[in-house]
Every structure is written in structure tokens, then in C-alpha cells.
Motif scaffolding. Structure first.
Motif, PDB file in Angstrom:
ATOM      1  N   VAL A 253       7.061   4.628  18.589  1.00 22.72           N
ATOM      2  CA  VAL A 253       6.080   5.778  18.614  1.00 22.72           C
ATOM      3  C   VAL A 253       5.732   6.090  17.213  1.00 22.72           C
ATOM      4  O   VAL A 253       4.672   6.434  16.843  1.00 22.72           O
ATOM      5  N   GLU A 254       7.015   6.220  16.275  1.00 19.86           N
ATOM      6  CA  GLU A 254       6.787   6.809  15.011  1.00 19.86           C
ATOM      7  C   GLU A 254       5.719   5.911  14.123  1.00 19.86           C
ATOM      8  O   GLU A 254       5.792   4.664  14.309  1.00 19.86           O
ATOM      9  N   LEU A 255       4.912   6.789  13.302  1.00 22.41           N
ATOM     10  CA  LEU A 255       4.163   5.995  12.341  1.00 22.41           C
ATOM     11  C   LEU A 255       5.129   5.342  11.008  1.00 22.41           C
ATOM     12  O   LEU A 255       6.205   5.815  10.837  1.00 22.41           O
ATOM     13  N   TYR A 256       4.718   4.196  10.646  1.00 17.80           N
ATOM     14  CA  TYR A 256       5.935   3.763   9.336  1.00 17.80           C
ATOM     15  C   TYR A 256       4.918   2.938   8.650  1.00 17.80           C
ATOM     16  O   TYR A 256       3.420   2.467   9.152  1.00 17.80           O
ATOM     17  N   PRO A 257       5.119   2.696   7.254  1.00  9.81           N
ATOM     18  CA  PRO A 257       4.258   1.733   6.378  1.00  9.81           C
ATOM     19  C   PRO A 257       3.943   0.456   6.872  1.00  9.81           C
ATOM     20  O   PRO A 257       4.683  -0.130   7.628  1.00  9.81           O
ATOM     21  N   GLY A 258       2.792   0.038   6.396  1.00  6.53           N
ATOM     22  CA  GLY A 258       2.357  -1.265   7.075  1.00  6.53           C
ATOM     23  C   GLY A 258       0.966  -0.942   7.955  1.00  6.53           C
ATOM     24  O   GLY A 258       0.708  -0.032   8.035  1.00  6.53           O
ATOM     25  N   PRO A 259       0.508  -2.101   8.255  1.00  7.32           N
ATOM     26  CA  PRO A 259       0.909  -3.722   8.147  1.00  7.32           C
ATOM     27  C   PRO A 259       0.461  -4.252   6.781  1.00  7.32           C
ATOM     28  O   PRO A 259      -0.395  -3.817   6.185  1.00  7.32           O
ATOM     29  N   PHE A 260       1.469  -4.945   6.278  1.00  7.79           N
ATOM     30  CA  PHE A 260       1.265  -5.761   5.157  1.00  7.79           C
ATOM     31  C   PHE A 260       0.936  -7.221   5.453  1.00  7.79           C
ATOM     32  O   PHE A 260       1.551  -7.674   6.199  1.00  7.79           O
ATOM     33  N   PRO A 261       0.174  -7.690   4.601  1.00 10.99           N
ATOM     34  CA  PRO A 261      -0.143  -9.467   4.837  1.00 10.99           C
ATOM     35  C   PRO A 261       1.026 -10.185   4.249  1.00 10.99           C
ATOM     36  O   PRO A 261       1.747  -9.534   3.218  1.00 10.99           O
ATOM     37  N   PHE A 262       1.426 -10.908   4.928  1.00 10.28           N
ATOM     38  CA  PHE A 262       2.414 -12.192   4.149  1.00 10.28           C
ATOM     39  C   PHE A 262       1.699 -12.954   3.197  1.00 10.28           C
ATOM     40  O   PHE A 262       0.756 -13.799   3.379  1.00 10.28           O
ATOM     41  N   LEU A 263       2.192 -12.570   1.949  1.00 15.09           N
ATOM     42  CA  LEU A 263       1.783 -13.317   0.750  1.00 15.09           C
ATOM     43  C   LEU A 263       2.797 -14.244   0.026  1.00 15.09           C
ATOM     44  O   LEU A 263       4.078 -13.772   0.005  1.00 15.09           O
ATOM     45  N   SER A 264       2.376 -15.142  -0.148  1.00  9.07           N
ATOM     46  CA  SER A 264       3.231 -16.119  -1.167  1.00  9.07           C
ATOM     47  C   SER A 264       3.254 -15.667  -2.695  1.00  9.07           C
ATOM     48  O   SER A 264       2.574 -14.691  -3.091  1.00  9.07           O
ATOM     49  N   ASP A 265       4.210 -16.085  -3.571  1.00 11.07           N
ATOM     50  CA  ASP A 265       4.268 -15.452  -4.865  1.00 11.07           C
ATOM     51  C   ASP A 265       3.001 -16.052  -5.661  1.00 11.07           C
ATOM     52  O   ASP A 265       2.680 -15.433  -6.650  1.00 11.07           O
ATOM     53  N   ALA A 266       2.410 -17.002  -5.180  1.00 13.17           N
ATOM     54  CA  ALA A 266       1.319 -17.446  -5.908  1.00 13.17           C
ATOM     55  C   ALA A 266      -0.026 -16.683  -5.708  1.00 13.17           C
ATOM     56  O   ALA A 266      -1.070 -16.729  -6.543  1.00 13.17           O
TER      57      ALA A 266
END
Ligand SMILES: [Fe+2]
Length: 267
Positions: A253-266
Motif C-alpha cells: 500500500v505504501e508509496l515508494y520511489p519509482g517506477p524507473f525504466p530499465f536502462l543499459s550503461d550505453a
């Protein structure tokens, strides 16, 4: 089909906390709002007991008002050891009963939902007396080929937290043997221990959902004291499809950071 399970709400009269610490009424409304922002929405919401903290009429009325202003899908409930059968029937609209217990079947979904009443009024442990066991056997015998979920408050297994295991369902052997005779029972859902726990009961997976309010401390010592903690509250989503059967997700139920996209190092 998507089933949202919320359990151990422990709603109190307006403005009162549970055990002087937990604002269960606020936490319940917050959890219900979180469920109702999901896309897709669940087809049904199941409340698996301890709807209220003391079984008071005012507590059922507070919960009914929370549901009325937030929930747009059908809600079905069964009692827990903190509930009171007569008060729930009188003050929680829509409460169903059969043969004197808050037990009933929902046959209108792709999965058959069998709702059990394990309450022993005034006692913390659960039990299915001879009358309720007979009702369950008869009910499951009536439709042997449809995938079935059984909902109950008390777990029909021990979880290893000693002070909670002392108040689990009694007569677990007879219940397990009954489930074994009805192979269409795929999933058993419960609450009571205020923790996410999974076990096998006969051929079925038994899934305990955490509370939408306070949790019981995860302490597996035999002499663990009875205590609760404010781990993040959560609920469970049971998704059923003909191809894959039941899959259960635990959602916080809690809010949390994100969502973040999956990114490669490039990138
Ligand atoms: Fe509870």
C-alpha cells in the motif's frame, strides 16, 4: 479473473486507534483506495476476517461507509476472531449467511468462491464444527468440476510463529482430508497471522495475506513474545486464468520511489 484480498482490517470507531498505536481505520481506507486505483480493477474484493477490532456495531458502520465511498466492485466478507457474527449481520450491509453461519458460495464467476466461517465466538482460535464441515462437504460435492477457491480467516496450517499457531484452525487434519476429497479446490486463502505465508494443504496451495494495517513480528523462536510491528501494509491479488490457474501477487500500500525504466550503461 482478478480477486483482491484484504484481510485483518481491525477497523475501530472513528478517531480511535487499535492497541493505542495503529490507526487501523485510516490504514483500511488507504488500502482500499490503493486497490481501487489499480488497472485493471479487480473483479471482486474479498475481506477475509477481522473486519473490526472489537466487533462493535459502530466499527462495522465505519467500514461500510469507507467501502460505500470508495469501492465500485462487489465486496464479500467473512468473519474473523475479532468479529461478532450477530453484530456483523445486523450492521454490515450485504452480509450473507447459511444455516446460522456467515458461510456462502459465489457461483457467478469463472472460479467458484466458497466462503467459510471459522469463528468460535469469544475465542481466538478457529474451528469448523460438525455442522460447518458437513455444509462444506455438501457444497463442494455439488460442483466437483469447477475450479474452486476456499476463503477462510484462520489458517489450516501452522506457520511457525508459536503464539499464532496456538490460535490457528483446530481440526486441521479433518479439514485437510476433506479438501483432499475435492480435487477441484485449487487455492485456499486466509488471514489471521498478519503475515504473508504460503503452505500446501492436501492438493491446494494455501496462501495467507498480510494485514492492511499492522503485522505480527516474524519471530520463529518457540518462546517468541506476542507483538506487532509496522511493516509495510499489503494486500494480495489472486489472478486466475483457465490456462494457468491461480497466480498470487502481494501488493504494498505504501508509496515508494519509482517506477524507473530499465536502462543499459550505453543509454
Ligand atoms: Fe487480525
Amino acid at each position: 479473473m482478478l480477486i483482491a484480498q484484504l484481510t485483518d482490517l481491525h477497523v475501530r470507531p472513528a478517531g480511535r486507534a487499535s492497541s493505542r498505536v495503529v490507526e487501523t481505520t485510516m490504514l483500511t481506507e488507504r488500502a482500499i483506495r490503493a486497490v481501487m486505483t489499480r488497472k485493471p480493477l479487480p473483479d471482486v474484493v474479498l475481506l477475509t476476517g477481522d473486519l473490526t477490532d472489537r466487533g462493535l456495531a459502530e466499527e462495522y458502520e465505519v467500514l461500510a461507509a469507507i467501502l460505500a465511498r470508495n469501492v465500485a466492485v462487489p465486496v464479500f466478507a467473512i468473519p474473523g476472531n475479532h468479529d461478532r457474527r450477530e453484530t456483523m449481520l445486523a450492521h454490515f450491509p450485504g452480509t450473507r449467511q447459511e444455516e446460522g453461519f456467515i458461510q456462502y458460495v459465489l457461483d457467478d464467476f469463472p472460479v467458484r468462491l466458497v466462503m467459510l466461517d471459522t469463528l468460535v465466538q469469544g475465542a481466538p482460535h478457529g474451528e469448523l464444527c460438525a455442522a460447518r464441515m458437513e455444509w462444506l462437504d455438501r457444497t463442494l460435492s455439488a460442483v466437483p468440476d469447477k475450479p474452486t477457491l476456499v476463503a477462510m480467516h484462520h489458517p489450516p496450517f501452522l506457520c511457525g510463529i508459536a503464539h499464532m499457531d496456538g490460535m490457528a484452525l483446530q481440526g486441521r487434519g479433518a479439514f485437510t482430508a476433506l479438501v483432499a476429497r475435492h480435487r477441484q479446490v485449487e487455492r485456499i486463502i486466509c488471514g489471521h497471522d498478519h503475515r504473508p505465508v504460503t503452505a500446501r494443504v492436501a492438493q491446494a496451495i494455501a496462501s495467507m495475506a498480510p494485514s492492511v494495517a499492522h503485522q505480527v513480528e516474524l519471530d520463529l523462536r518457540p518462546d517468541a513474545p506476542s507483538a506487532f510491528v509496522l511493516e509495510p501494509p499489503a494486500y494480495q491479488l489472486h489472478h486466475w486464468s483457465a490456462a494457468h490457474g491461480f497466480v498470487t501477487h502481494t501488493a504494498y500500500v505504501e508509496l515508494y520511489p519509482g517506477p524507473f525504466p530499465f536502462l543499459s550503461d550505453a543509454e
